[in-house]
Design a protein around this motif. Sequence first.
Motif, PDB file in Angstrom:
ATOM      1  N   GLU A 104       0.823  -1.215   0.000  1.00  0.00           N
ATOM      2  CA  GLU A 104       0.000   0.000   0.000  1.00  0.00           C
ATOM      3  C   GLU A 104       0.851   1.256   0.000  1.00  0.00           C
ATOM      4  O   GLU A 104       0.497   2.254  -0.626  1.00  0.00           O
ATOM      5  N   THR A 105       1.978   1.252   0.684  1.00  0.00           N
ATOM      6  CA  THR A 105       2.832   2.438   0.741  1.00  0.00           C
ATOM      7  C   THR A 105       3.915   2.440  -0.329  1.00  0.00           C
ATOM      8  O   THR A 105       4.775   3.319  -0.340  1.00  0.00           O
ATOM      9  N   LEU A 106       3.870   1.457  -1.225  1.00  0.00           N
ATOM     10  CA  LEU A 106       4.931   1.317  -2.231  1.00  0.00           C
ATOM     11  C   LEU A 106       4.434   1.523  -3.653  1.00  0.00           C
ATOM     12  O   LEU A 106       5.169   1.271  -4.609  1.00  0.00           O
ATOM     13  N   ARG A 107       3.193   1.987  -3.791  1.00  0.00           N
ATOM     14  CA  ARG A 107       2.644   2.110  -5.131  1.00  0.00           C
ATOM     15  C   ARG A 107       3.353   3.171  -5.961  1.00  0.00           C
ATOM     16  O   ARG A 107       3.268   3.166  -7.190  1.00  0.00           O
ATOM     17  N   SER A 108       4.046   4.092  -5.316  1.00  0.00           N
ATOM     18  CA  SER A 108       4.747   5.148  -6.047  1.00  0.00           C
ATOM     19  C   SER A 108       6.132   4.716  -6.524  1.00  0.00           C
ATOM     20  O   SER A 108       6.817   5.484  -7.199  1.00  0.00           O
ATOM     21  N   VAL A 109       6.546   3.487  -6.191  1.00  0.00           N
ATOM     22  CA  VAL A 109       7.882   3.003  -6.587  1.00  0.00           C
ATOM     23  C   VAL A 109       7.764   2.295  -7.930  1.00  0.00           C
ATOM     24  O   VAL A 109       7.210   1.192  -8.005  1.00  0.00           O
ATOM     25  N   PRO A 110       8.261   2.885  -9.017  1.00  0.00           N
ATOM     26  CA  PRO A 110       8.085   2.262 -10.332  1.00  0.00           C
ATOM     27  C   PRO A 110       8.845   0.956 -10.468  1.00  0.00           C
ATOM     28  O   PRO A 110       9.960   0.810  -9.951  1.00  0.00           O
ATOM     29  N   PHE A 111       8.184  -0.011 -11.106  1.00  0.00           N
ATOM     30  CA  PHE A 111       8.761  -1.322 -11.400  1.00  0.00           C
ATOM     31  C   PHE A 111       9.071  -2.122 -10.126  1.00  0.00           C
ATOM     32  O   PHE A 111       9.793  -3.114 -10.180  1.00  0.00           O
ATOM     33  N   ASN A 112       8.517  -1.707  -8.998  1.00  0.00           N
ATOM     34  CA  ASN A 112       8.804  -2.385  -7.732  1.00  0.00           C
ATOM     35  C   ASN A 112       8.399  -3.850  -7.773  1.00  0.00           C
ATOM     36  O   ASN A 112       9.182  -4.741  -7.414  1.00  0.00           O
ATOM     37  N   VAL A 113       7.176  -4.133  -8.218  1.00  0.00           N
ATOM     38  CA  VAL A 113       6.678  -5.501  -8.153  1.00  0.00           C
ATOM     39  C   VAL A 113       7.330  -6.393  -9.204  1.00  0.00           C
ATOM     40  O   VAL A 113       7.686  -7.539  -8.933  1.00  0.00           O
ATOM     41  N   VAL A 114       7.529  -5.871 -10.406  1.00  0.00           N
ATOM     42  CA  VAL A 114       8.149  -6.704 -11.439  1.00  0.00           C
ATOM     43  C   VAL A 114       9.611  -6.988 -11.086  1.00  0.00           C
ATOM     44  O   VAL A 114      10.140  -8.062 -11.393  1.00  0.00           O
ATOM     45  N   ARG A 115      10.260  -6.060 -10.404  1.00  0.00           N
ATOM     46  CA  ARG A 115      11.630  -6.337  -9.943  1.00  0.00           C
ATOM     47  C   ARG A 115      11.630  -7.469  -8.912  1.00  0.00           C
ATOM     48  O   ARG A 115      12.469  -8.367  -8.972  1.00  0.00           O
ATOM     49  N   GLN A 116      10.700  -7.395  -7.963  1.00  0.00           N
ATOM     50  CA  GLN A 116      10.590  -8.491  -6.993  1.00  0.00           C
ATOM     51  C   GLN A 116      10.396  -9.825  -7.704  1.00  0.00           C
ATOM     52  O   GLN A 116      11.006 -10.837  -7.359  1.00  0.00           O
ATOM     53  N   LEU A 117       9.525  -9.790  -8.698  1.00  0.00           N
ATOM     54  CA  LEU A 117       9.140 -11.024  -9.386  1.00  0.00           C
ATOM     55  C   LEU A 117      10.334 -11.686 -10.060  1.00  0.00           C
ATOM     56  O   LEU A 117      10.480 -12.912 -10.052  1.00  0.00           O
ATOM     57  N   LEU A 118      11.192 -10.869 -10.642  1.00  0.00           N
ATOM     58  CA  LEU A 118      12.283 -11.417 -11.447  1.00  0.00           C
ATOM     59  C   LEU A 118      13.586 -11.578 -10.681  1.00  0.00           C
ATOM     60  O   LEU A 118      14.571 -12.064 -11.246  1.00  0.00           O
ATOM     61  N   GLN A 119      13.609 -11.148  -9.433  1.00  0.00           N
ATOM     62  CA  GLN A 119      14.855 -11.237  -8.670  1.00  0.00           C
ATOM     63  C   GLN A 119      15.477 -12.632  -8.655  1.00  0.00           C
ATOM     64  O   GLN A 119      16.694 -12.773  -8.820  1.00  0.00           O
ATOM     65  N   PRO A 120      14.684 -13.707  -8.458  1.00  0.00           N
ATOM     66  CA  PRO A 120      15.337 -15.039  -8.449  1.00  0.00           C
ATOM     67  C   PRO A 120      16.095 -15.326  -9.743  1.00  0.00           C
ATOM     68  O   PRO A 120      17.200 -15.870  -9.709  1.00  0.00           O
ATOM     69  N   ALA A 121      15.488 -14.974 -10.870  1.00  0.00           N
ATOM     70  CA  ALA A 121      16.144 -15.241 -12.144  1.00  0.00           C
ATOM     71  C   ALA A 121      17.329 -14.316 -12.353  1.00  0.00           C
ATOM     72  O   ALA A 121      18.399 -14.740 -12.821  1.00  0.00           O
ATOM     73  N   LEU A 122      17.165 -13.036 -12.012  1.00  0.00           N
ATOM     74  CA  LEU A 122      18.229 -12.067 -12.255  1.00  0.00           C
ATOM     75  C   LEU A 122      19.448 -12.339 -11.385  1.00  0.00           C
ATOM     76  O   LEU A 122      20.589 -12.198 -11.826  1.00  0.00           O
ATOM     77  N   LEU A 123      19.209 -12.736 -10.136  1.00  0.00           N
ATOM     78  CA  LEU A 123      20.321 -13.000  -9.234  1.00  0.00           C
ATOM     79  C   LEU A 123      21.088 -14.253  -9.620  1.00  0.00           C
ATOM     80  O   LEU A 123      22.258 -14.411  -9.256  1.00  0.00           O
TER      81      LEU A 123
ATOM     82  N   ALA B 114      22.940 -12.266 -18.424  1.00  0.00           N
ATOM     83  CA  ALA B 114      21.733 -11.446 -18.512  1.00  0.00           C
ATOM     84  C   ALA B 114      21.692 -10.702 -19.834  1.00  0.00           C
ATOM     85  O   ALA B 114      20.657 -10.638 -20.505  1.00  0.00           O
ATOM     86  N   ARG B 115      22.835 -10.171 -20.243  1.00  0.00           N
ATOM     87  CA  ARG B 115      22.871  -9.459 -21.527  1.00  0.00           C
ATOM     88  C   ARG B 115      22.591 -10.409 -22.679  1.00  0.00           C
ATOM     89  O   ARG B 115      21.893 -10.059 -23.632  1.00  0.00           O
ATOM     90  N   GLU B 116      23.077 -11.618 -22.591  1.00  0.00           N
ATOM     91  CA  GLU B 116      22.846 -12.595 -23.656  1.00  0.00           C
ATOM     92  C   GLU B 116      21.372 -12.981 -23.728  1.00  0.00           C
ATOM     93  O   GLU B 116      20.791 -13.052 -24.816  1.00  0.00           O
ATOM     94  N   TYR B 117      20.758 -13.224 -22.568  1.00  0.00           N
ATOM     95  CA  TYR B 117      19.357 -13.639 -22.560  1.00  0.00           C
ATOM     96  C   TYR B 117      18.436 -12.532 -23.042  1.00  0.00           C
ATOM     97  O   TYR B 117      17.488 -12.774 -23.792  1.00  0.00           O
TER      98      TYR B 117
ATOM     99  N   LEU C  66      13.111 -15.266 -20.254  1.00  0.00           N
ATOM    100  CA  LEU C  66      13.466 -15.915 -18.993  1.00  0.00           C
ATOM    101  C   LEU C  66      12.513 -17.065 -18.675  1.00  0.00           C
ATOM    102  O   LEU C  66      12.907 -18.082 -18.109  1.00  0.00           O
ATOM    103  N   ALA C  67      11.241 -16.902 -19.065  1.00  0.00           N
ATOM    104  CA  ALA C  67      10.255 -17.950 -18.792  1.00  0.00           C
ATOM    105  C   ALA C  67      10.569 -19.221 -19.568  1.00  0.00           C
ATOM    106  O   ALA C  67      10.383 -20.341 -19.063  1.00  0.00           O
ATOM    107  N   ARG C  68      11.034 -19.070 -20.796  1.00  0.00           N
ATOM    108  CA  ARG C  68      11.387 -20.259 -21.584  1.00  0.00           C
ATOM    109  C   ARG C  68      12.561 -20.987 -20.947  1.00  0.00           C
ATOM    110  O   ARG C  68      12.660 -22.215 -21.015  1.00  0.00           O
ATOM    111  N   ARG C  69      13.422 -20.247 -20.296  1.00  0.00           N
ATOM    112  CA  ARG C  69      14.599 -20.841 -19.652  1.00  0.00           C
ATOM    113  C   ARG C  69      14.206 -21.599 -18.393  1.00  0.00           C
ATOM    114  O   ARG C  69      14.864 -22.576 -18.013  1.00  0.00           O
ATOM    115  N   ALA C  70      13.137 -21.148 -17.719  1.00  0.00           N
ATOM    116  CA  ALA C  70      12.807 -21.686 -16.395  1.00  0.00           C
ATOM    117  C   ALA C  70      11.579 -22.591 -16.397  1.00  0.00           C
ATOM    118  O   ALA C  70      11.011 -22.850 -15.341  1.00  0.00           O
ATOM    119  N   TRP C  71      11.134 -23.080 -17.551  1.00  0.00           N
ATOM    120  CA  TRP C  71       9.922 -23.916 -17.615  1.00  0.00           C
ATOM    121  C   TRP C  71      10.055 -25.159 -16.722  1.00  0.00           C
ATOM    122  O   TRP C  71      11.151 -25.735 -16.642  1.00  0.00           O
TER     123      TRP C  71
END
Length: 884
Positions: free
Chosen positions: A77-96, A103-106, A144-149
């Motif tokens: 509720e207090t984080l709605r003003s943070v752009p790309f906050n949720v999609v960053r959370q979502l992809l953190q496992p793959a990005l890390l 990452a550049r290759e993918y 990334l989804a094709r990589r992690a099926w």
Amino acid sequence: MTEVRPIAAAPASLWERDEELAAVEQVIDSLCAGRTSSGSVLLIRGEAGFGKTALLAQTRRIAEERGCTVWSARGGETLRSVPFNVVRQLLQPALLSLMPEEAREYLGDWYDIAGPALGIADPGDRQADPQGVCDGLVAAVRRLARRAWPLVLMIDDAHWADQETLRWLAAFAERLDDLSVLVVVARRPGDATTETGRLLETVASAAGHPVTSLSALTPDATAGLTRATLGEHADAPFCREVWAVTGGNPYETVELLAKVRDSEIEPSEGSADELRELNRSARGGGLVARLEELGIDATRFAWAAAILGTDISVDLVARLATLKPDKATVCAELLRNARILTDSGAEDGELEFVHPLIATAVYESIPDALRTAMHGIAAQLVTDSGLGAAAASRHLLQVHPDDDEELVEQLREAAREHLLVGAPDAARRCLERALLEPPTPEVHARVLYELGCATLLTSPAKTIGHLQTALAMPGLEGSARVDAVVRLSQALMHNNQLEEAVRTVEAEAARHGEGPARLRLQAVQYTWEALYPGEATSPARSERLAALAATCTGRDNSERALLILRGFDAMARGESAEEIAEVCDRALVNGRLAPGLGWTDTEWGLELPLMLASAYAFTDRLDRAEALRTYESAGWSGGHLALAHAYVGLGHRRRGRLREAETSLRESLRLAERVGRGLPLYWSATCNLVDTLLARGHVEEAWAIAEQYGFAPPYPSTIVLPDPRSVRGRLLLAVGRTKDGINELDAAEKAAAVRGHHNPVLVPWAADLARALAVEDPVRAAQLATDLRRHAERLGTDTAIGEAIRCAAALETGQRAVRLAAQAVAYLEASPCQYEHAAARVEYGIAARSVAELNRGLALARSCGADGLVTQAREVLETGRGLR
């Protein structure tokens, strides 16, 4: 009927959720069936406390048991003003899990576009296109989804997700047909008219399964849950009171029963009166009172955790709450035991609130002045940690206005950082907050100007107001004022106020003496005049432009812009193609667009490269037009990419590659529809697609497109290439509405005369009108053919002359028709436009009754994808009568 008992080993909050869990198992089984299975969206909707989070947790367990990879994220509720906050959370496992080079290759070409939004790449030095970033994120997640099926993406509390994530999610959900991934989204019901609601409804419409709407527990289920928690001896009146107190809310029921158990209350009718007081302590004022009972230090700790909202570490909370580390550790344990905070499950030991309802209650319990002060301290902590102004901006937005010059500068810097990653809404919020501080008089106009720049792509009308106000204030002088005037004119143009755009730059140019500023403003003025079909298209304007361009050598972008404008104007007027090419070439640097004049450069806009490309395309310099194709790699999308695809489609159409043209133009129309109907780019996409389908001989499809997308009068106030009246007239003739077609082509003739547009390739009304009048009014038809030949020879291109001779041949009979058809073939064989060459070959073969020529025309028509010509040539060849 739903069973009362939950599935084995399910947590208490999953009572009466068997049907929902069965649906989850079904979609996960479908996902795991094979990589060729289509992706899908499962949307879970329910009020606060109805068990959405518990259902997602069980979904994770089921998916992981079946070998799925699960990535999850949660809105705040207090984080709605943070752009790309949720999609960053979502992809953190793959990005890390990826090294930078991996990452550049993918991500490939999308790395520099989506990478900054994901926080894995530094942003560039110019404003990113938000639609391009959104498309880049879609492409990145698909790869990334094709990589992690088999992959399951889960987003909890999507109603609190940031707008940038929701735009990505809506776009991603529409592109799951060929991607085997399951997206599970949990949200509360909400107003569908808000931007968040609209985007979530888009996600819902893409769901391949019915929306799962969670309901409150029934009295029977509440009784079963009560006895499972407290023992079978809990009597019926007590169980009924539990249901009455909680309203069947699963979260409140579980919390209440936990408190009954901790308080060792006997679950009988005699104790039922105590339930309401216990329930009040679990939320709202009762929760606050319970928190205060834990002591002031624990309360301060909880307040600091609520301010942070995410990344809640004991160390960071201790610094924000000004607690010593050992005291903070004790407070964290107290809050865990009180079921207010819990471990997040992350390896770094971070905490989170047990439920969003608790987080909201704690945040709202902070005294207003203290909450504001704590946000200010949090902003400083974030800044001191080196995360930058953008990361601190969500806290800065909450600080009370206090004439703080430093805060204004921090917000301006945050806005710049947001724009560089493609988050103009976040930039707008920062600059609007900066205005409340307020800025000093010396800075105020610049903040308004920056706000106007931030809203240019998303809200031209607001941009106009901001920039007009800024220009009326002191503080914008010199090049900054010129920049603001140019931006204002761009906003007016995008807001369909072209005449005012022209007058705005004209008035500002009059304030300047001879020099670069005046020259730049004149170039912008002529740009808008070129698009505005009013008095500005008079011969006197063309003469003034020609005289001004004659003094330009192309030494800077203002001069190059004027040369492009002169070349475009001369092309539209049908002047010498050789001279047009010479002028356009002078606008290039080593045969390329100069820096600052590219398709995605914001200083001049995409209109100039589009005009330059069109000037080449309609004078048979298609190789030079194609050399300007450098826009897609820059990552701009939305309107820019819609026009770019229209331009590519036009290039294919001019070349005679009709299949490729149709593909590009359909994509252009898809993107244009996403931006909005009625805009010039929408007309360009529709007009070119109709023209291409007619060339292919797909008349019914062309008519269907015209009907579906409103390709009919009234026409837009801007110039569309090729001329829409001419194309619609051709369409009407093709569907047998001859009288209407003639009237439309007559209107095209009048409009072209007013504008001084006599390029017969750009405005191709004359040939079609002459053919349509051949029987009804042969005298006028012949005159039209004569005038067409004159204009074609003035332009001097093989295409224009060959098409004029084709028209003349169609009006003749006998050997004269044959000779003219042969001349048309000779010219069009030298032209780069292979469709027109194919049509001329077929017509010559028919006129000369030549099997060889018909076969050559047939082969050309096939290579072009001109199915109508193919059919025509085959029919003549198959009859064989009179052929030799």
